[in-house]
Design a protein around this motif. Structure first.
Motif, mmCIF file in Angstrom:
data_model
loop_
_atom_site.group_PDB
_atom_site.id
_atom_site.type_symbol
_atom_site.label_atom_id
_atom_site.label_comp_id
_atom_site.label_asym_id
_atom_site.label_seq_id
_atom_site.Cartn_x
_atom_site.Cartn_y
_atom_site.Cartn_z
ATOM 1 N N VAL A 172 2.298 -15.910 8.954
ATOM 2 C CA VAL A 172 1.874 -15.173 7.766
ATOM 3 C C VAL A 172 2.664 -15.635 6.551
ATOM 4 N N SER A 173 1.966 -15.867 5.452
ATOM 5 C CA SER A 173 2.647 -16.134 4.185
ATOM 6 C C SER A 173 2.466 -14.925 3.287
ATOM 7 N N LEU A 174 3.564 -14.520 2.712
ATOM 8 C CA LEU A 174 3.510 -13.366 1.822
ATOM 9 C C LEU A 174 3.360 -13.886 0.397
ATOM 10 N N VAL A 175 2.280 -13.460 -0.249
ATOM 11 C CA VAL A 175 2.091 -13.825 -1.653
ATOM 12 C C VAL A 175 2.384 -12.586 -2.470
ATOM 13 N N ALA A 176 3.492 -12.631 -3.168
ATOM 14 C CA ALA A 176 3.898 -11.435 -3.929
ATOM 15 C C ALA A 176 3.687 -11.705 -5.397
ATOM 16 N N THR A 177 2.725 -11.030 -5.963
ATOM 17 C CA THR A 177 2.506 -11.138 -7.397
ATOM 18 C C THR A 177 3.006 -9.903 -8.109
ATOM 19 N N ALA A 178 3.724 -9.072 -7.378
ATOM 20 C CA ALA A 178 4.192 -7.806 -7.949
ATOM 21 C C ALA A 178 5.699 -7.727 -7.783
ATOM 22 N N PRO A 179 6.328 -6.737 -8.340
ATOM 23 C CA PRO A 179 7.742 -6.520 -8.038
ATOM 24 C C PRO A 179 7.923 -6.389 -6.531
ATOM 25 N N LEU A 180 9.060 -6.911 -6.043
ATOM 26 C CA LEU A 180 9.229 -7.038 -4.591
ATOM 27 C C LEU A 180 9.735 -5.769 -3.926
ATOM 28 N N THR A 181 9.340 -4.636 -4.488
ATOM 29 C CA THR A 181 9.851 -3.371 -3.938
ATOM 30 C C THR A 181 9.454 -3.212 -2.483
ATOM 31 N N ASN A 182 8.209 -3.482 -2.190
ATOM 32 C CA ASN A 182 7.761 -3.309 -0.796
ATOM 33 C C ASN A 182 8.527 -4.198 0.155
ATOM 34 N N LEU A 183 8.762 -5.423 -0.298
ATOM 35 C CA LEU A 183 9.468 -6.367 0.568
ATOM 36 C C LEU A 183 10.887 -5.887 0.833
ATOM 37 N N ALA A 184 11.554 -5.424 -0.258
ATOM 38 C CA ALA A 184 12.914 -4.933 -0.091
ATOM 39 C C ALA A 184 12.925 -3.759 0.874
ATOM 40 N N LEU A 185 11.940 -2.898 0.701
ATOM 41 C CA LEU A 185 11.915 -1.741 1.603
ATOM 42 C C LEU A 185 11.670 -2.173 3.042
ATOM 43 N N ALA A 186 10.850 -3.165 3.199
ATOM 44 C CA ALA A 186 10.595 -3.627 4.570
ATOM 45 C C ALA A 186 11.876 -4.165 5.209
ATOM 46 N N VAL A 187 12.606 -4.948 4.451
ATOM 47 C CA VAL A 187 13.855 -5.499 5.005
ATOM 48 C C VAL A 187 14.827 -4.382 5.334
ATOM 49 N N LEU A 188 14.974 -3.454 4.399
ATOM 50 C CA LEU A 188 15.898 -2.347 4.643
ATOM 51 C C LEU A 188 15.464 -1.543 5.863
ATOM 52 N N TYR A 189 14.191 -1.349 5.946
ATOM 53 C CA TYR A 189 13.684 -0.575 7.078
ATOM 54 C C TYR A 189 14.042 -1.237 8.394
ATOM 55 N N ASN A 190 13.847 -2.526 8.443
ATOM 56 C CA ASN A 190 14.200 -3.268 9.642
ATOM 57 C C ASN A 190 15.650 -3.077 10.004
ATOM 58 N N MET A 191 16.477 -3.250 8.969
ATOM 59 C CA MET A 191 17.908 -3.171 9.227
ATOM 60 C C MET A 191 18.288 -1.791 9.736
ATOM 61 N N PHE A 192 17.788 -0.773 9.051
ATOM 62 C CA PHE A 192 18.213 0.563 9.435
ATOM 63 C C PHE A 192 17.639 0.987 10.760
ATOM 64 N N SER A 193 16.444 0.525 11.024
ATOM 65 C CA SER A 193 15.902 0.917 12.324
ATOM 66 C C SER A 193 16.695 0.259 13.439
ATOM 67 N N PHE A 194 17.153 -0.959 13.166
ATOM 68 C CA PHE A 194 17.993 -1.611 14.164
ATOM 69 C C PHE A 194 19.291 -0.838 14.365
ATOM 70 N N VAL A 195 19.898 -0.465 13.232
ATOM 71 C CA VAL A 195 21.163 0.259 13.350
ATOM 72 C C VAL A 195 20.948 1.613 13.995
ATOM 73 N N ALA A 196 19.868 2.253 13.623
ATOM 74 C CA ALA A 196 19.623 3.588 14.181
ATOM 75 C C ALA A 196 19.374 3.501 15.669
ATOM 76 N N GLU A 197 18.744 2.407 16.093
ATOM 77 C CA GLU A 197 18.474 2.315 17.517
ATOM 78 C C GLU A 197 19.682 1.890 18.309
ATOM 79 N N MET A 198 20.678 1.396 17.610
ATOM 80 C CA MET A 198 21.878 0.987 18.345
ATOM 81 C C MET A 198 22.497 2.199 19.010
ATOM 82 N N PRO A 199 22.856 2.062 20.256
ATOM 83 C CA PRO A 199 23.432 3.227 20.917
ATOM 84 C C PRO A 199 24.818 3.512 20.369
ATOM 85 N N ALA A 200 25.124 4.763 20.307
ATOM 86 C CA ALA A 200 26.454 5.160 19.849
ATOM 87 C C ALA A 200 27.469 4.886 20.948
ATOM 88 N N VAL A 201 28.607 4.376 20.554
ATOM 89 C CA VAL A 201 29.635 4.075 21.548
ATOM 90 C C VAL A 201 30.613 5.230 21.602
#
Lengths: 734, 193
Positions: free
Chosen positions: A170-199
């Motif tokens: 997939v190629s992302l063609v962004a002709t708009a402010p990259l808010t959605n993209l930033a949110l997608a990246v953040l979402y990925n990161m946080f979901s990864f961290v949230a899924e990490m088991p607590a030690v």
């Protein structure tokens, strides 16, 4: 590992495109195949195969509308979705505008997703002056598509989903402010961290406990399977051929079962083998032992060869990911950790060692750490979802090649240069064993006396437990065998094998001692004696005949040629015959025991007549050096024992009648000491050479009132009748 | 032990023993207590039955030889100093380095070897004859092996060690055959260190 091998086999035979792509060798083939196929079918391929997949991110003002229409019109473009974001105008307007554009282009099947309604950083740029209040020039649109056509799914999750569904395409063609993209990246990161088991602390404790469970559990499984296999081999005396099969099966079973329970399979298989060796070695036949040893060595060599072969192929064919820093640091740390490990561990165990490790030993241990097959296998079988797997594999290969080639080649000269103390493997002597045992008993006694125990107590207890319970269960006929006796048997066996290796031609041509032994078992004395005697005659005549071929000069009264070799042949033959006739001598493999008798018949006292020095010259040294008597700590001198066991006397008495044993020694002595031979001529009361007489004087003086059980002394004339057995008439005076 | 000096009063010649053998006062104390325990009739001397009362020692294959090693030739009782002197052989070698006196310290490998040698050499002629070796082997291996094998083993042992062909092992030969063995490790009792 088996999977890897399978794949190698598969690739060598065929390269089907449908096979999984994870094998590196296959990867290489696949790339070639792909290029070939595409080059062949490039023109024929439908455009669908080459279409680009796009994901549009728009804030539908005028420019975005044009971009959408361009994308829709392009022939080989596939729009997977359009995500809307606040930018030129509000996100609701953007969605509406997008739908309007799609309706105009008649592509309302393309999903439209609603995204962020605000910028993350809070910057606002008003776009009404350029795009109008509604974003599309405020043109009236009575037939605007309904907002129900907007997808329920949010833009961010839609983006992530669509990209994951079509990985790498997939190629992302962004002709708009990259808010959605930033949110997608953040979402990925946080979901990864949230899924990490607590030690939690419990986890830490469990982690440590797991180490012990895995290690000790592996050992436990190994010991269990070792006992089971030992118990099995107790009953295999009737099916000796499949004993090796049991051994292999149980070892591999230990490995597999440990793998099943996710505990250390390597520990399991090693401990299983260690336990098995002690008990199984006593149960199985000698042949099975040899078979097992050789097969295991062969399997080991094959496995190692295959792995290194595979390593080489991988080194050449994969795409390596090179990173100087990572790789050099890995190499550096490999040295550091090994050095530290050796240092710490030697400090721990040095107090308990008889000979502690000095610094040179430790250096040798640390430098000799070659990495090889296991590390490669572990790195290679990493799961593919680890992103930097290729880097790890590359680093592992570099470490392996470095340690194996550079360290492996340089370690020998280095060790010799710094003069490390080598282990002397020839430490085992009966003396050491006996004296050490005595000392252990002494210590045990003194400890009992003083009323305190040390580790000898536990060792003693374990040995008692072993003898009383374990051996009874696991070994076929468990007689407690002292280690002294075991060592003695082992050393004798070693000596016997050494002789056979060096003096193969003579001994192997020896008449079967077993046949003589079997004759011995014959209860009827009369037939036995005659048959046995005949055997002896045959043997001796054969030997004498051989001697005659080589030393025909004897009868011609020339000076005796110095043919030590032939004498030795005969002497050995007689020694072996003599040995065979000793009752009970078959429990020991005593081929080597008479080594010391090589140039002397057993039970002689030659040094009373001849100084030992002369005897050295005759044949002793050659004999000794030729067969390399293992007790090389003392200089090889002839050792006529002052007393010897009375049984050794007996056969000599019998052979007395045949006279041949001594005759060669007579020749021996005569060749060195012609004058004294003549002096010994007289005092012959049975018509034989007096040398013979003297030689056997000790034998005759031996008080053996009862006649030897097996033979009756034959009258002398019998001997002289047989021309082959007559002693050659050699008169030194002539 | 802080108050060691006072409790050693009742032990005769304690200071000399400490000097001579290299035991610490605590050790001497402990050994004295043990000596007292073994000495059933409280005469201050031990006799053979006292030793044999220790069951494990009686079961030891060479138990009687060990017991015999305590008794100097001709005497049939053991007093405390002799007891301690024999036990001094079993200290680790390096413990005595600082108190090394002119005669050979008790814990030197030589003394330990000599102690072991004397276990073999019951008639004190300075050599282990074949018969003595056979006896020891008989005691240690006893019922497991036939006489033939015992003789072969003894034969081989003498062969290996006997350098001067006298068919007996002298102390020097004994020492040489054990040169690769760490005597200190073998002839040492942990609690005495």
């Amino acid at each position: 590992m088996a999977g890897l091998l399978q794949r190698v086999a598969a690739t060598s035979v065929t390269f089907k495109l449908s096979v999984q792509r994870s094998s590196p060798v296959y990867h290489c083939w696949f790339k070639f195949a792909k290029r070939y196929i595409y080059s062949c079918k490039h023109s024929q391929r439908a455009s669908a195969n080459m279409s680009k997949k796009l994901l549009l991110d728009v804030d539908c003002g005028v420019d975005d509308a044009q971009a959408i229409m361009l994308a829709l019109a392009a022939p080989r473009v596939d729009i997977l979705g359009i995500t809307c974001v606040h930018g030129n105008t509000s996100v609701e307007n953007v969605c509406k505008n997008t739908l309007r554009v799609l309706k105009v282009c008649n592509k309302l099947e393309i999903p439209v997703f609603k995204g962020a309604s605000k910028s993350i950083l809070g910057h606002e740029v008003k776009g009404e002056n350029f795009h109008g209040l509604d974003g599309l020039g405020d043109a009236p649109d009575p037939n605007a598509p309904s907002v129900d056509l907007i997808q329920k799914e949010g833009a961010v999750s839609a983006m992530i989903r669509i990209v994951n569904e079509n990985p790498g395409e997939v190629s992302l063609v962004a002709t708009a402010p990259l808010t959605n993209l930033a949110l997608a990246v953040l979402y990925n990161m946080f979901s990864f961290v949230a899924e990490m088991p607590a030690v939690e602390p419990v986890d830490v404790f469990l982690g440590v406990a797991r180490f012990f469970v895995v290690g000790l559990g592996g050992m436990g499984f190994g010991i269990l399977f070792g006992f089971v296999s030992a118990f099995t081999t107790r009953f295999t005396s009737k099916v000796k051929e499949i004993e090796p099969l049991f051994i292999f099966m149980y070892s591999y079973l230990a490995y597999l079962v440990a793998e099943l329970f996710a505990i250390s399979s390597i520990m399991a298989i090693v401990t299983c083998a260690l336990t098995m060796k002690y008990y199984v070695e006593e149960n199985v036949s000698q042949r099975s032992c040899t078979t097992i040893r050789h097969v295991v060595k062969m399997l080991g060599s094959i496995s190692e060869t295959l792995i290194f072969f595979f390593l080489g192929v991988v080194t050449i064919t994969t795409e390596h990911e090179w990173n100087w820093g990572f790789i050099l640091f890995t190499l550096f740390f490999a040295f550091v950790w090994r050095g530290l490990g050796v240092l710490v561990l030697t400090q721990i165990i040095n107090p308990f060692r008889t000979i502690p490790f000095n610094m040179k030993d430790q250096f040798g241990l640390a430098y000799g750490g070659l990495r090889g097959a296991v590390s490669f296998a572990l790195a290679f079988t990493l799961p593919d979802n680890i992103g930097r797997k290729q880097l790890f594999v590359t680093a592992t290969i570099v470490v392996i090649l470095f340690t194996v080639f550079l360290q492996g080649i340089s370690i020998r000269p280095l060790i010799e240069f710094i003069n490390v103390r080598r282990t002397n493997r020839n430490l085992e002597t009966i003396n050491v064993e006996v004296h050490c045992r005595l000392m252990e008993h002494t210590i045990a006694g003194i400890e009992d006396l003083c009323g305190q125990w040390s580790h000898f107590y536990w060792k003693d207890k374990f040995l008692k437990f072993n003898t009383r319970i374990l051996r009874r269960i696991l070994i076929r006929d468990s007689r407690a065998e002292s280690s002294i006796v075991a060592l003695y048997k082992k050393l004798e066996l070693q000596n016997a094998m050494e002789i056979l290796d060096t003096v193969a031609s003579d001994i192997s041509a020896a008449p079967s001692i077993v046949s003589l032994y079997e004759e011995k078992k014959n209860p009827k004395p009369k037939t036995f004696m005659a048959a046995d005697l005949r055997n002896m005659h045959d043997i001796l005549s054969k030997n004498m005949y051989r001697i005659r071929q080589r030393t025909a000069a004897f009868t011609s009264k020339h000076a005796l040629p110095n043919e030590q070799h032939s004498k030795e042949i005969l002497i050995r033959r007689h020694a072996s015959i003599r040995r065979s006739l000793r009752p009970g001598s078959f429990q020991n493999s005593t081929v080597s025991k008479s080594q010391k008798y090589f140039s002397l018949p057993a039970g002689q006292n030659l040094d009373s007549r001849f100084p030992p020095r002369r005897l050295n010259q005759t044949g002793d040294e050659e004999t000794m050096s030729e067969v390399g008597y293992p007790a090389a700590t003392r200089p090889p001198r002839s050792r006529p024992p002052a007393r010897s066991s009375s049984r050794a006397m007996m056969p000599l008495r019998r052979l007395h009648t045949l006279t041949e044993a001594a005759s060669v020694d007579v020749l021996n002595e005569i060749s060195e000491n012609p004058s004294s031979a003549a002096a010994r001529r007289p005092s012959d009361d049975n018509g034989l050479s007096d040398n013979l007489r003297n030689v056997h004087q000790e034998a005759e003086e031996e008080p053996a009132p009862s006649p030897p059980p097996l033979w009756a002394p034959e009258p002398r004339p019998n001997v002289t009748r047989n021309p082959l057995l007559r002693r050659p008439q050699w008169n030194p005076k002539t | 032990m802080g108050s060691s000096k006072s409790t050693l009063q009742h032990i005769p010649n304690a200071q000399e023993l400490i000097q001579e053998t290299g035991f610490s006062p605590a050790h001497i104390q402990r050994l004295y207590e043990r000596f007292d325990l073994l000495d059933r009739d409280q005469m201050g001397r031990l006799r053979v039955p006292d030793f044999e009362a220790i069951q494990e020692l009686a079961e030891n294959p060479i138990g009687d030889r060990i017991i015999g090693a305590f008794f100097a030739s001709g005497k049939d009782t053991v007093d405390f100093p002799s007891f301690v002197r024999v036990l001094a052989h079993f200290q680790p070698t390096d413990a005595n380095r600082s108190r090394d006196s002119a005669p050979e310290p008790y814990t030197s490998p030589n003394r330990k070897l000599r102690f072991a040698f004397q276990l073999y050499d019951q008639d004190r002629d300075g050599k282990i004859s074949r018969a003595e070796l056979l006896q020891v082997l008989q005691e240690m291996l006893g019922l497991q092996v036939s006489d033939e094998q015992l003789q072969s083993i003894a034969e081989r042992a003498i062969q290996e060690a006997d350098l001067d062909q006298d068919d007996a092992i002298s102390f020097e030969e004994f020492k040489q055959s054990l040169e690769k063995v760490d005597i200190d490790q073998k002839m040492r009792i942990g609690f005495l260190s």
